[in-house]
Design a protein around this motif. Structure first.
Motif, PDB file in Angstrom:
ATOM      1  N   VAL A  46      55.575   6.087  69.230  1.00  9.85           N
ATOM      2  CA  VAL A  46      56.026   4.956  70.055  1.00  9.85           C
ATOM      3  C   VAL A  46      56.746   5.466  71.300  1.00  9.85           C
ATOM      4  N   TYR A  47      57.660   6.432  71.128  1.00  5.31           N
ATOM      5  CA  TYR A  47      58.370   6.973  72.290  1.00  5.31           C
ATOM      6  C   TYR A  47      57.416   7.743  73.217  1.00  5.31           C
ATOM      7  N   GLY A  48      56.400   8.371  72.646  1.00  7.00           N
ATOM      8  CA  GLY A  48      55.396   9.034  73.477  1.00  7.00           C
ATOM      9  C   GLY A  48      54.636   8.039  74.342  1.00  7.00           C
ATOM     10  N   VAL A  49      54.301   6.879  73.755  1.00  6.47           N
ATOM     11  CA  VAL A  49      53.625   5.822  74.518  1.00  6.47           C
ATOM     12  C   VAL A  49      54.549   5.285  75.605  1.00  6.47           C
ATOM     13  N   ARG A  53      53.844   5.448  79.613  1.00  2.29           N
ATOM     14  CA  ARG A  53      53.895   4.269  80.500  1.00  2.29           C
ATOM     15  C   ARG A  53      54.868   4.497  81.652  1.00  2.29           C
ATOM     16  N   ALA A  54      56.024   5.064  81.335  1.00  4.33           N
ATOM     17  CA  ALA A  54      57.050   5.273  82.359  1.00  4.33           C
ATOM     18  C   ALA A  54      56.610   6.297  83.402  1.00  4.33           C
ATOM     19  N   THR A  55      55.836   7.293  82.983  1.00  9.14           N
ATOM     20  CA  THR A  55      55.403   8.341  83.906  1.00  9.14           C
ATOM     21  C   THR A  55      54.001   8.087  84.452  1.00  9.14           C
ATOM     22  N   ASN A  56      53.446   6.937  84.094  1.00  8.51           N
ATOM     23  CA  ASN A  56      52.111   6.538  84.572  1.00  8.51           C
ATOM     24  C   ASN A  56      51.033   7.557  84.184  1.00  8.51           C
ATOM     25  N   THR A  57      51.137   8.104  82.954  1.00 12.81           N
ATOM     26  CA  THR A  57      50.162   9.080  82.465  1.00 12.81           C
ATOM     27  C   THR A  57      49.472   8.609  81.196  1.00 12.81           C
ATOM     28  N   MET A  58      49.487   7.303  80.970  1.00 15.31           N
ATOM     29  CA  MET A  58      48.930   6.761  79.737  1.00 15.31           C
ATOM     30  C   MET A  58      47.400   6.802  79.773  1.00 15.31           C
ATOM     31  N   SER A  59      46.816   7.275  78.662  1.00 14.86           N
ATOM     32  CA  SER A  59      45.361   7.252  78.528  1.00 14.86           C
ATOM     33  C   SER A  59      45.005   7.162  77.048  1.00 14.86           C
ATOM     34  N   SER A  60      43.871   6.555  76.775  1.00 12.12           N
ATOM     35  CA  SER A  60      43.448   6.402  75.380  1.00 12.12           C
ATOM     36  C   SER A  60      43.122   7.759  74.772  1.00 12.12           C
ATOM     37  N   ALA A  61      42.596   8.686  75.574  1.00 14.02           N
ATOM     38  CA  ALA A  61      42.289  10.023  75.064  1.00 14.02           C
ATOM     39  C   ALA A  61      43.563  10.738  74.630  1.00 14.02           C
ATOM     40  N   LYS A  62      44.616  10.596  75.424  1.00 16.25           N
ATOM     41  CA  LYS A  62      45.900  11.210  75.093  1.00 16.25           C
ATOM     42  C   LYS A  62      46.481  10.583  73.825  1.00 16.25           C
ATOM     43  N   ILE A 120      61.031  13.477  69.775  1.00 16.12           N
ATOM     44  CA  ILE A 120      61.635  12.163  70.017  1.00 16.12           C
ATOM     45  C   ILE A 120      62.757  12.294  71.039  1.00 16.12           C
ATOM     46  N   VAL A 121      63.613  13.284  70.845  1.00 15.49           N
ATOM     47  CA  VAL A 121      64.739  13.488  71.761  1.00 15.49           C
ATOM     48  C   VAL A 121      64.231  13.837  73.161  1.00 15.49           C
ATOM     49  N   GLU A 122      63.211  14.696  73.256  1.00 15.66           N
ATOM     50  CA  GLU A 122      62.646  15.048  74.567  1.00 15.66           C
ATOM     51  C   GLU A 122      62.067  13.818  75.267  1.00 15.66           C
ATOM     52  N   ASN A 123      61.391  12.958  74.505  1.00 20.59           N
ATOM     53  CA  ASN A 123      60.849  11.728  75.085  1.00 20.59           C
ATOM     54  C   ASN A 123      61.973  10.812  75.564  1.00 20.59           C
ATOM     55  N   MET A 124      63.064  10.761  74.805  1.00 21.38           N
ATOM     56  CA  MET A 124      64.205   9.943  75.221  1.00 21.38           C
ATOM     57  C   MET A 124      64.803  10.473  76.517  1.00 21.38           C
ATOM     58  N   VAL A 125      64.929  11.794  76.609  1.00 18.05           N
ATOM     59  CA  VAL A 125      65.457  12.408  77.833  1.00 18.05           C
ATOM     60  C   VAL A 125      64.560  12.047  79.011  1.00 18.05           C
ATOM     61  N   ALA A 126      63.235  12.121  78.820  1.00 18.76           N
ATOM     62  CA  ALA A 126      62.295  11.781  79.888  1.00 18.76           C
ATOM     63  C   ALA A 126      62.409  10.313  80.286  1.00 18.76           C
ATOM     64  N   LEU A 127      62.838   9.470  79.349  1.00 16.38           N
ATOM     65  CA  LEU A 127      63.012   8.040  79.634  1.00 16.38           C
ATOM     66  C   LEU A 127      64.389   7.734  80.224  1.00 16.38           C
TER      67      LEU A 127
END
Length: 168
Positions: A46-49, A53-62, A120-127
């Motif tokens: 969920v945090y990866g998604v 979305r926040a970094t505009n890098t969302m793709s179904s392949a990813k 999870i923590v890295e994704n939170m930092v990125a957010l």
């Protein structure tokens, strides 16, 4: 109305009891660790998604790659525990005590739990979430401790390659 609630509560208790019994059968007495790991898988995804979305890098392949990665973790954990059980049984037939090999499965599970928490923590930092440094340092220390304990079970030579025997 009271009868309806009682019937619902009875069914909910029956379902919950069946789930816990099934998990205890499949994962043994330590099933909460496996359930915790599953929850971490979901939270990390969920945090990866959210990060994508926040970094505009969302793709179904990813996203598909992420799901395959999570399933692969479970396969590797199953292999680690399965292989250790096989070797313990072979050791019993040969009159050898190889019960220490069960640690392989636990080390693999521990490393993957630490990896999920770190992700999870890295994704939170990125957010933009303010994550305390002590949490990042604690996760790094936990990974180091598990790695060092694993190296005591399966020694690593000077080149970083696991040695086959102590005499080599």
């Amino acid at each position: 109305m009271e009868n309806i609630f009682a019937a619902f509560a009875d069914k909910a208790n029956l379902i919950w009891g069946a789930v816990l019994t099934g998990m205890s059968y499949a994962f043994g007495a330590h099933w909460p660790l496996f359930a915790f790991f599953f929850v971490l898988n979901v939270v990390d995804y969920v945090y990866g998604v959210l990060k994508a979305r926040a970094t505009n890098t969302m793709s179904s392949a990813k996203g598909a790659k992420g799901i395959i990665k999570k399933v692969s973790y479970w396969v590797l954990i199953a292999l680690a525990f399965g292989v250790s059980c096989v070797f313990i049984d072979v050791g019993t037939v040969l009159g050898l005590d190889l019960s220490f090999l069960q640690l392989i499965g636990w080390f693999v599970l521990a490393i993957y739990i630490i990896n999920e928490l770190t992700s999870i923590v890295e994704n939170m930092v990125a957010l933009g979430v303010d994550v305390p440094d002590i949490l990042l340092k604690g996760l790094a220390a936990a990974k180091t401790a598990v790695d060092e304990a694993g190296n005591k079970v399966v020694p690593v030579d000077d080149s970083g390659v696991q040695s086959k025997t102590k005499n080599e």
